[in-house]
Design a protein around this motif. Structure first.
Motif, PDB file in Angstrom:
ATOM      1  N   ALA A 159       0.830  -1.210   0.000  1.00 27.32           N
ATOM      2  CA  ALA A 159       0.000   0.000   0.000  1.00 27.32           C
ATOM      3  C   ALA A 159       0.864   1.259   0.000  1.00 27.32           C
ATOM      4  CB  ALA A 159      -0.927  -0.005   1.210  1.00 27.32           C
ATOM      5  N   ARG A 160       1.936   1.259   0.793  1.00 25.37           N
ATOM      6  CA  ARG A 160       2.811   2.436   0.855  1.00 25.37           C
ATOM      7  C   ARG A 160       3.480   2.699  -0.493  1.00 25.37           C
ATOM      8  NH1 ARG A 160       3.691   1.078   6.411  1.00 25.37           N
ATOM      9  NH2 ARG A 160       5.161  -0.573   5.863  1.00 25.37           N
ATOM     10  N   ARG A 161       3.930   1.633  -1.146  1.00 26.42           N
ATOM     11  CA  ARG A 161       4.613   1.813  -2.431  1.00 26.42           C
ATOM     12  C   ARG A 161       3.636   2.295  -3.505  1.00 26.42           C
ATOM     13  NH1 ARG A 161       9.266   1.363  -4.633  1.00 26.42           N
ATOM     14  NH2 ARG A 161       9.547   0.734  -6.810  1.00 26.42           N
ATOM     15  N   LEU A 162       2.446   1.720  -3.537  1.00 29.65           N
ATOM     16  CA  LEU A 162       1.440   2.148  -4.503  1.00 29.65           C
ATOM     17  C   LEU A 162       1.050   3.600  -4.283  1.00 29.65           C
ATOM     18  CD1 LEU A 162      -0.900  -0.992  -4.612  1.00 29.65           C
ATOM     19  CD2 LEU A 162       0.628  -0.192  -6.421  1.00 29.65           C
ATOM     20  N   SER A 163       0.870   3.962  -3.013  1.00 33.26           N
ATOM     21  CA  SER A 163       0.493   5.334  -2.690  1.00 33.26           C
ATOM     22  C   SER A 163       1.563   6.325  -3.150  1.00 33.26           C
ATOM     23  CB  SER A 163       0.265   5.467  -1.182  1.00 33.26           C
ATOM     24  OG  SER A 163      -0.067   6.797  -0.841  1.00 33.26           O
ATOM     25  N   LYS A 164       2.826   5.971  -2.929  1.00 27.62           N
ATOM     26  CA  LYS A 164       3.920   6.849  -3.339  1.00 27.62           C
ATOM     27  C   LYS A 164       3.967   7.008  -4.847  1.00 27.62           C
ATOM     28  CE  LYS A 164       8.893   7.613  -2.749  1.00 27.62           C
ATOM     29  NZ  LYS A 164      10.146   7.101  -2.121  1.00 27.62           N
ATOM     30  N   LYS A 165       3.739   5.905  -5.566  1.00 31.01           N
ATOM     31  CA  LYS A 165       3.728   5.975  -7.025  1.00 31.01           C
ATOM     32  C   LYS A 165       2.620   6.900  -7.518  1.00 31.01           C
ATOM     33  CE  LYS A 165       7.072   3.214  -8.317  1.00 31.01           C
ATOM     34  NZ  LYS A 165       8.209   3.663  -9.167  1.00 31.01           N
ATOM     35  N   ILE A 166       1.443   6.748  -6.957  1.00 30.41           N
ATOM     36  CA  ILE A 166       0.315   7.584  -7.368  1.00 30.41           C
ATOM     37  C   ILE A 166       0.604   9.048  -7.090  1.00 30.41           C
ATOM     38  CG2 ILE A 166      -2.122   8.110  -6.940  1.00 30.41           C
ATOM     39  CD1 ILE A 166      -2.477   5.098  -6.310  1.00 30.41           C
ATOM     40  N   GLU A 167       1.218   9.317  -5.941  1.00 32.59           N
ATOM     41  CA  GLU A 167       1.519  10.696  -5.552  1.00 32.59           C
ATOM     42  C   GLU A 167       2.533  11.347  -6.478  1.00 32.59           C
ATOM     43  OE1 GLU A 167       0.294  12.665  -3.306  1.00 32.59           O
ATOM     44  OE2 GLU A 167      -1.063  11.279  -2.292  1.00 32.59           O
ATOM     45  N   THR A 168       3.452  10.551  -7.018  1.00 35.69           N
ATOM     46  CA  THR A 168       4.539  11.131  -7.805  1.00 35.69           C
ATOM     47  C   THR A 168       4.304  11.062  -9.318  1.00 35.69           C
ATOM     48  OG1 THR A 168       5.731   9.012  -7.729  1.00 35.69           O
ATOM     49  CG2 THR A 168       6.258  10.636  -6.039  1.00 35.69           C
ATOM     50  N   TYR A 169       3.336  10.252  -9.760  1.00 33.67           N
ATOM     51  CA  TYR A 169       3.082  10.142 -11.192  1.00 33.67           C
ATOM     52  C   TYR A 169       2.184  11.274 -11.677  1.00 33.67           C
ATOM     53  CZ  TYR A 169       5.548   5.867 -12.326  1.00 33.67           C
ATOM     54  OH  TYR A 169       6.537   4.943 -12.571  1.00 33.67           O
ATOM     55  N   ASP A 170       2.282  11.580 -12.973  1.00 32.27           N
ATOM     56  CA  ASP A 170       1.579  12.728 -13.545  1.00 32.27           C
ATOM     57  C   ASP A 170       0.119  12.455 -13.861  1.00 32.27           C
ATOM     58  OD1 ASP A 170       4.021  14.473 -13.913  1.00 32.27           O
ATOM     59  OD2 ASP A 170       4.596  12.769 -15.179  1.00 32.27           O
ATOM     60  N   ARG A 171      -0.193  11.232 -14.259  1.00 29.32           N
ATOM     61  CA  ARG A 171      -1.553  10.882 -14.653  1.00 29.32           C
ATOM     62  C   ARG A 171      -1.958   9.565 -14.000  1.00 29.32           C
ATOM     63  NH1 ARG A 171      -0.422  15.161 -15.973  1.00 29.32           N
ATOM     64  NH2 ARG A 171      -0.617  16.213 -18.008  1.00 29.32           N
ATOM     65  N   PHE A 172      -3.258   9.416 -13.829  1.00 34.88           N
ATOM     66  CA  PHE A 172      -3.819   8.199 -13.241  1.00 34.88           C
ATOM     67  C   PHE A 172      -4.925   7.722 -14.172  1.00 34.88           C
ATOM     68  CE2 PHE A 172      -6.897   5.887 -10.725  1.00 34.88           C
ATOM     69  CZ  PHE A 172      -6.170   5.171  -9.789  1.00 34.88           C
ATOM     70  N   ILE A 173      -4.768   6.515 -14.713  1.00 34.63           N
ATOM     71  CA  ILE A 173      -5.781   5.944 -15.585  1.00 34.63           C
ATOM     72  C   ILE A 173      -6.323   4.667 -14.942  1.00 34.63           C
ATOM     73  CG2 ILE A 173      -6.244   4.844 -17.811  1.00 34.63           C
ATOM     74  CD1 ILE A 173      -4.270   6.734 -19.088  1.00 34.63           C
ATOM     75  N   PHE A 174      -7.630   4.658 -14.721  1.00 30.47           N
ATOM     76  CA  PHE A 174      -8.318   3.505 -14.154  1.00 30.47           C
ATOM     77  C   PHE A 174      -8.747   2.606 -15.311  1.00 30.47           C
ATOM     78  CE2 PHE A 174     -11.674   0.999 -12.384  1.00 30.47           C
ATOM     79  CZ  PHE A 174     -11.511   0.982 -11.000  1.00 30.47           C
TER      80      PHE A 174
END
Length: 245
Positions: free
Chosen positions: A120-135
């Motif tokens: 969960a921590r690693r996923l959260s960090k990735k989401i926080e630092t990436y420019d776009r989020f595609i579901f």
């Protein structure tokens, strides 16, 4: 089951530039989870998947983009692990056609082999630092607790303008039928131009809202949505508002 036979199913991916190929794959396999995916991990199976994902990650990294975009963005692909093959195809298509980096957690060698708080921590960090989020919207991801948790993290990051749903063009949610996932209506979708009846020679995909939103007819090319630095939808909306006034 061996790696070579599995990799044969991925051979066409690097050479395909058609979004229809991606859609067609889902239509063929939408009733099944990945043919090689096994939820019952053992140490032996874990080693097998590590080898497989390393090869696939190397393939993905070596895909050469046809886009001239020099401002490379990072895109987090939220998906169900049961849809890995489909998600890999989505990521390959985006990388090849839009020159973006994509994150698929199965391909992350630093991800724990079994889910825990570090996951969960690693996923959260990735989401926080990436420019776009595609579901990557499928019947599996819409009911996935992890995918919905990831969506919540992205929403808290104030990514509403840089968060979009990628689902089949005939998915009921695109017509406002959310089937207990009403939150989907808050966000834009990625659309095929022929569905929107938009004439454009330079881009096949657009991002925008539809029907139940006040700005339902606001669509922007996917390449612009991926490349702009600011909240692109807010910028466009302000410009349109200024024009009307």
């Amino acid at each position: 089951m061996d790696i070579d036979s599995i990799l044969e199913r991925f051979n066409w991916v690097e050479n395909s530039s058609s979004i229809q190929d991606v859609y067609d794959y889902y239509r063929i396999h939408c009733c099944d989870y990945d043919l090689f995916y096994d939820k019952n991990f053992s140490e032996e199976k874990n080693d097998f998947y590590k080898q497989l994902y390393k090869v696939l990650n190397d393939r993905l990294e070596n895909i050469i983009s046809e886009s001239n975009n020099s401002r490379k963005k990072k895109v987090f692909l939220s998906h169900s692990h049961e849809d890995f093959e489909y998600t890999y195809r989505v990521g390959s298509y985006l990388k090849k056609n839009y020159n973006v980096d994509v994150y698929i957690d199965e391909l992350d060698s630093l991800m724990p082999s079994s889910t825990n708080s570090d996951t969960a921590r690693r996923l959260s960090k990735k989401i926080e630092t990436y420019d776009r989020f595609i579901f990557v919207g499928t019947k599996n991801s819409f009911k996935s607790k992890w995918c919905n948790w990831e969506l919540g993290i992205a929403n808290n990051k104030n990514l509403k303008g840089h968060l979009a749903f990628f689902v089949m063009n005939d998915h009921p949610a695109k017509s406002g039928i959310y089937d207990k996932n009403e939150y989907v209506g808050l966000y834009p979708f990625i659309w095929d131009k022929k569905v929107l009846d938009i004439e454009s020679d330079e881009n096949d995909l657009f991002v925008g809202y539809y029907k139940d939103r006040g700005n339902w007819d606001l669509f922007v090319p996917l390449k612009d949505w991926l490349c702009k630095n600011d909240n692109f939808f807010n910028t466009v909306q302000k410009n349109e508002k200024n024009k009307r006034e």
